[in-house]
Design a protein around this motif. Structure first.
Motif, PDB file in Angstrom:
ATOM      1  N   CYS A 125      16.646  15.493   3.360  1.00 17.94           N
ATOM      2  CA  CYS A 125      15.395  16.220   3.616  1.00 17.94           C
ATOM      3  C   CYS A 125      14.528  16.285   2.361  1.00 17.94           C
ATOM      4  CB  CYS A 125      15.706  17.619   4.140  1.00 17.94           C
ATOM      5  SG  CYS A 125      16.539  17.612   5.742  1.00 17.94           S
ATOM      6  N   ILE A 126      15.145  16.469   1.212  1.00 16.39           N
ATOM      7  CA  ILE A 126      14.393  16.507  -0.053  1.00 16.39           C
ATOM      8  C   ILE A 126      13.754  15.153  -0.326  1.00 16.39           C
ATOM      9  CG2 ILE A 126      14.651  16.721  -2.565  1.00 16.39           C
ATOM     10  CD1 ILE A 126      16.808  18.901  -1.921  1.00 16.39           C
ATOM     11  N   LEU A 127      14.488  14.076  -0.098  1.00  9.16           N
ATOM     12  CA  LEU A 127      13.937  12.733  -0.319  1.00  9.16           C
ATOM     13  C   LEU A 127      12.791  12.437   0.654  1.00  9.16           C
ATOM     14  CD1 LEU A 127      17.227  10.767  -1.031  1.00  9.16           C
ATOM     15  CD2 LEU A 127      15.378  11.268  -2.654  1.00  9.16           C
ATOM     16  N   ILE A 128      12.906  12.901   1.893  1.00  8.03           N
ATOM     17  CA  ILE A 128      11.815  12.716   2.861  1.00  8.03           C
ATOM     18  C   ILE A 128      10.571  13.472   2.388  1.00  8.03           C
ATOM     19  CG2 ILE A 128      11.030  13.343   5.185  1.00  8.03           C
ATOM     20  CD1 ILE A 128      13.862  12.575   6.176  1.00  8.03           C
ATOM     21  N   ALA A 129      10.762  14.705   1.932  1.00  8.59           N
ATOM     22  CA  ALA A 129       9.627  15.487   1.426  1.00  8.59           C
ATOM     23  C   ALA A 129       8.997  14.785   0.226  1.00  8.59           C
ATOM     24  CB  ALA A 129      10.080  16.898   1.061  1.00  8.59           C
ATOM     25  N   ALA A 130       9.828  14.250  -0.661  1.00 13.63           N
ATOM     26  CA  ALA A 130       9.313  13.540  -1.837  1.00 13.63           C
ATOM     27  C   ALA A 130       8.533  12.294  -1.422  1.00 13.63           C
ATOM     28  CB  ALA A 130      10.462  13.171  -2.767  1.00 13.63           C
ATOM     29  N   ALA A 131       9.032  11.583  -0.427  1.00 18.59           N
ATOM     30  CA  ALA A 131       8.318  10.394   0.064  1.00 18.59           C
ATOM     31  C   ALA A 131       6.957  10.800   0.622  1.00 18.59           C
ATOM     32  CB  ALA A 131       9.143   9.674   1.126  1.00 18.59           C
ATOM     33  N   GLY A 132       6.892  11.949   1.262  1.00 16.64           N
ATOM     34  CA  GLY A 132       5.622  12.437   1.801  1.00 16.64           C
ATOM     35  C   GLY A 132       4.617  12.776   0.724  1.00 16.64           C
ATOM     36  N   LEU A 133       5.111  13.101  -0.460  1.00 20.46           N
ATOM     37  CA  LEU A 133       4.208  13.472  -1.548  1.00 20.46           C
ATOM     38  C   LEU A 133       3.697  12.269  -2.332  1.00 20.46           C
ATOM     39  CD1 LEU A 133       6.045  16.662  -2.852  1.00 20.46           C
ATOM     40  CD2 LEU A 133       4.005  16.535  -1.402  1.00 20.46           C
ATOM     41  N   ILE A 134       4.180  11.067  -2.012  1.00 16.35           N
ATOM     42  CA  ILE A 134       3.715   9.864  -2.715  1.00 16.35           C
ATOM     43  C   ILE A 134       2.213   9.696  -2.542  1.00 16.35           C
ATOM     44  CG2 ILE A 134       3.767   7.330  -2.650  1.00 16.35           C
ATOM     45  CD1 ILE A 134       6.783   7.546  -2.178  1.00 16.35           C
ATOM     46  N   SER A 135       1.753   9.881  -1.335  1.00 23.70           N
ATOM     47  CA  SER A 135       0.319   9.794  -1.046  1.00 23.70           C
ATOM     48  C   SER A 135      -0.134  11.196  -0.657  1.00 23.70           C
ATOM     49  CB  SER A 135       0.076   8.794   0.087  1.00 23.70           C
ATOM     50  OG  SER A 135      -1.285   8.766   0.421  1.00 23.70           O
ATOM     51  N   PHE A 136      -0.374  12.032  -1.655  1.00 26.39           N
ATOM     52  CA  PHE A 136      -0.634  13.447  -1.423  1.00 26.39           C
ATOM     53  C   PHE A 136      -1.992  13.683  -0.788  1.00 26.39           C
ATOM     54  CE2 PHE A 136      -2.324  17.556  -2.767  1.00 26.39           C
ATOM     55  CZ  PHE A 136      -1.379  18.384  -2.197  1.00 26.39           C
ATOM     56  N   LYS A 146      14.915  21.662   8.865  1.00 27.85           N
ATOM     57  CA  LYS A 146      14.526  21.108   7.565  1.00 27.85           C
ATOM     58  C   LYS A 146      14.039  19.667   7.700  1.00 27.85           C
ATOM     59  CE  LYS A 146      18.459  22.599   5.922  1.00 27.85           C
ATOM     60  NZ  LYS A 146      19.629  22.864   5.058  1.00 27.85           N
ATOM     61  N   LEU A 147      14.643  18.905   8.594  1.00 28.99           N
ATOM     62  CA  LEU A 147      14.209  17.522   8.815  1.00 28.99           C
ATOM     63  C   LEU A 147      12.766  17.488   9.310  1.00 28.99           C
ATOM     64  CD1 LEU A 147      14.862  14.458   9.002  1.00 28.99           C
ATOM     65  CD2 LEU A 147      15.619  14.903  11.352  1.00 28.99           C
ATOM     66  N   VAL A 148      12.444  18.349  10.266  1.00 22.62           N
ATOM     67  CA  VAL A 148      11.084  18.391  10.805  1.00 22.62           C
ATOM     68  C   VAL A 148      10.106  18.902   9.738  1.00 22.62           C
ATOM     69  CG1 VAL A 148       9.581  19.457  12.550  1.00 22.62           C
ATOM     70  CG2 VAL A 148      11.842  18.594  13.200  1.00 22.62           C
ATOM     71  N   ALA A 149      10.498  19.911   8.984  1.00 24.86           N
ATOM     72  CA  ALA A 149       9.612  20.440   7.937  1.00 24.86           C
ATOM     73  C   ALA A 149       9.318  19.373   6.880  1.00 24.86           C
ATOM     74  CB  ALA A 149      10.235  21.677   7.293  1.00 24.86           C
ATOM     75  N   ALA A 150      10.361  18.669   6.442  1.00 25.10           N
ATOM     76  CA  ALA A 150      10.165  17.614   5.436  1.00 25.10           C
ATOM     77  C   ALA A 150       9.311  16.488   6.003  1.00 25.10           C
ATOM     78  CB  ALA A 150      11.518  17.088   4.976  1.00 25.10           C
ATOM     79  N   SER A 151       9.525  16.153   7.266  1.00 28.28           N
ATOM     80  CA  SER A 151       8.740  15.095   7.904  1.00 28.28           C
ATOM     81  C   SER A 151       7.282  15.503   8.041  1.00 28.28           C
ATOM     82  CB  SER A 151       9.326  14.756   9.273  1.00 28.28           C
ATOM     83  OG  SER A 151      10.639  14.259   9.131  1.00 28.28           O
ATOM     84  N   GLY A 152       7.035  16.799   8.103  1.00 25.62           N
ATOM     85  CA  GLY A 152       5.666  17.289   8.155  1.00 25.62           C
ATOM     86  C   GLY A 152       4.871  16.939   6.910  1.00 25.62           C
ATOM     87  N   LEU A 153       5.545  16.914   5.751  1.00 30.02           N
ATOM     88  CA  LEU A 153       4.860  16.486   4.526  1.00 30.02           C
ATOM     89  C   LEU A 153       4.529  15.011   4.576  1.00 30.02           C
ATOM     90  CD1 LEU A 153       6.817  18.415   1.766  1.00 30.02           C
ATOM     91  CD2 LEU A 153       4.467  18.814   2.529  1.00 30.02           C
ATOM     92  N   MET A 154       5.287  14.273   5.335  1.00 33.33           N
ATOM     93  CA  MET A 154       5.071  12.833   5.472  1.00 33.33           C
ATOM     94  C   MET A 154       3.954  12.534   6.477  1.00 33.33           C
ATOM     95  SD  MET A 154       6.344   9.855   4.645  1.00 33.33           S
ATOM     96  CE  MET A 154       5.925   8.260   5.285  1.00 33.33           C
ATOM     97  N   LEU A 155       3.995  13.198   7.626  1.00 38.23           N
ATOM     98  CA  LEU A 155       3.117  12.855   8.746  1.00 38.23           C
ATOM     99  C   LEU A 155       1.968  13.839   8.960  1.00 38.23           C
ATOM    100  CD1 LEU A 155       5.897  11.868  11.296  1.00 38.23           C
ATOM    101  CD2 LEU A 155       4.449  10.336   9.966  1.00 38.23           C
ATOM    102  N   GLY A 156       1.980  14.958   8.279  1.00 35.81           N
ATOM    103  CA  GLY A 156       0.988  15.987   8.553  1.00 35.81           C
ATOM    104  C   GLY A 156       1.391  16.791   9.786  1.00 35.81           C
ATOM    105  N   PHE A 157       0.655  17.871  10.031  1.00 36.27           N
ATOM    106  CA  PHE A 157       1.016  18.791  11.119  1.00 36.27           C
ATOM    107  C   PHE A 157       1.022  18.112  12.484  1.00 36.27           C
ATOM    108  CE2 PHE A 157      -0.193  21.830  14.430  1.00 36.27           C
ATOM    109  CZ  PHE A 157       0.883  22.712  14.353  1.00 36.27           C
ATOM    110  N   THR A 216       0.841  -1.194   0.000  1.00 34.93           N
ATOM    111  CA  THR A 216       0.000   0.000   0.000  1.00 34.93           C
ATOM    112  C   THR A 216       0.879   1.247   0.000  1.00 34.93           C
ATOM    113  OG1 THR A 216      -0.108   0.106   2.404  1.00 34.93           O
ATOM    114  CG2 THR A 216      -1.798  -1.230   1.303  1.00 34.93           C
ATOM    115  N   LEU A 217       0.294   2.380  -0.344  1.00 35.87           N
ATOM    116  CA  LEU A 217       1.060   3.624  -0.374  1.00 35.87           C
ATOM    117  C   LEU A 217       1.639   3.991   0.995  1.00 35.87           C
ATOM    118  CD1 LEU A 217      -0.899   5.876  -2.895  1.00 35.87           C
ATOM    119  CD2 LEU A 217       1.258   4.664  -3.214  1.00 35.87           C
ATOM    120  N   PRO A 218       0.868   3.872   2.093  1.00 32.95           N
ATOM    121  CA  PRO A 218       1.469   4.181   3.399  1.00 32.95           C
ATOM    122  C   PRO A 218       2.657   3.276   3.741  1.00 32.95           C
ATOM    123  CG  PRO A 218      -0.912   4.196   3.585  1.00 32.95           C
ATOM    124  CD  PRO A 218      -0.583   3.668   2.217  1.00 32.95           C
TER     125      PRO A 218
END
Length: 148
Positions: free
Chosen positions: A34-45, A76-87, A3-5
């Motif tokens: 950090c860029i790769l983490i942000a990209a991973a967060g965008l997989i399931s937008f 930057k790590l926390v900001a990128a992780s925010g795209l992954m986990l939400g606020f 699954t995407l998650p």
């Protein structure tokens, strides 16, 4: 079935490990991680996850308060992780990581005191924060996979 998650977690968790190891060794977190983490967060937008990077605001304000304390990589790590986990997921994960860091360093200071070693002066010790943040963020990721 993958699954995407699960795919996101399979990308996110090793990237957190890489950020932690690099922070421990070099006291820096590469932008590429950090860029790769942000990209991973965008997989399931989800549009709601666009608010996730706001969880890094307290870290940014802390860095403004004391420039010698918080590193930009942590922000930057926390900001990128925010795209992954939400606020809220990122906020809870970050708070858990910070609590773990406080407990770890408090226990280390108590250990040094019991051994009658001199305390490490505040501001003199460059402490990596990514390992602690990563544990908190990973815990939230794993709990989300379980449906909690």
């Amino acid at each position: 079935a993958l699954t995407l998650p699960v795919l996101q977690a399979a990308l996110f968790l090793p990237l957190l490990l890489a950020a932690s190891l690099t922070d421990c060794r070099r006291r820096t977190i590469p932008n590429a991680i950090c860029i790769l983490i942000a990209a991973a967060g965008l997989i399931s937008f989800s549009p709601a996850k666009l608010f996730g990077p706001l969880a890094a605001v307290p870290f940014f304000l802390g860095a403004l308060w004391d420039e010698s304390g918080m590193g930009g990589g942590d922000i930057k790590l926390v900001a990128a992780s925010g795209l992954m986990l939400g606020f809220f997921g990122c906020l809870w994960g970050s708070m858990a990581g910070l609590a773990l860091a406080i407990l770890w360093h408090g226990a280390a200071a108590l250990y040094r005191k019991c051994r009658k070693e001199p305390p490490v002066p505040m501001g003199r010790a460059a402490l990596p924060l990514a390992p602690f943040l990563s544990v908190g963020l990973a815990a939230v990721t794993i709990m989300n996979l379980g449906g909690n």
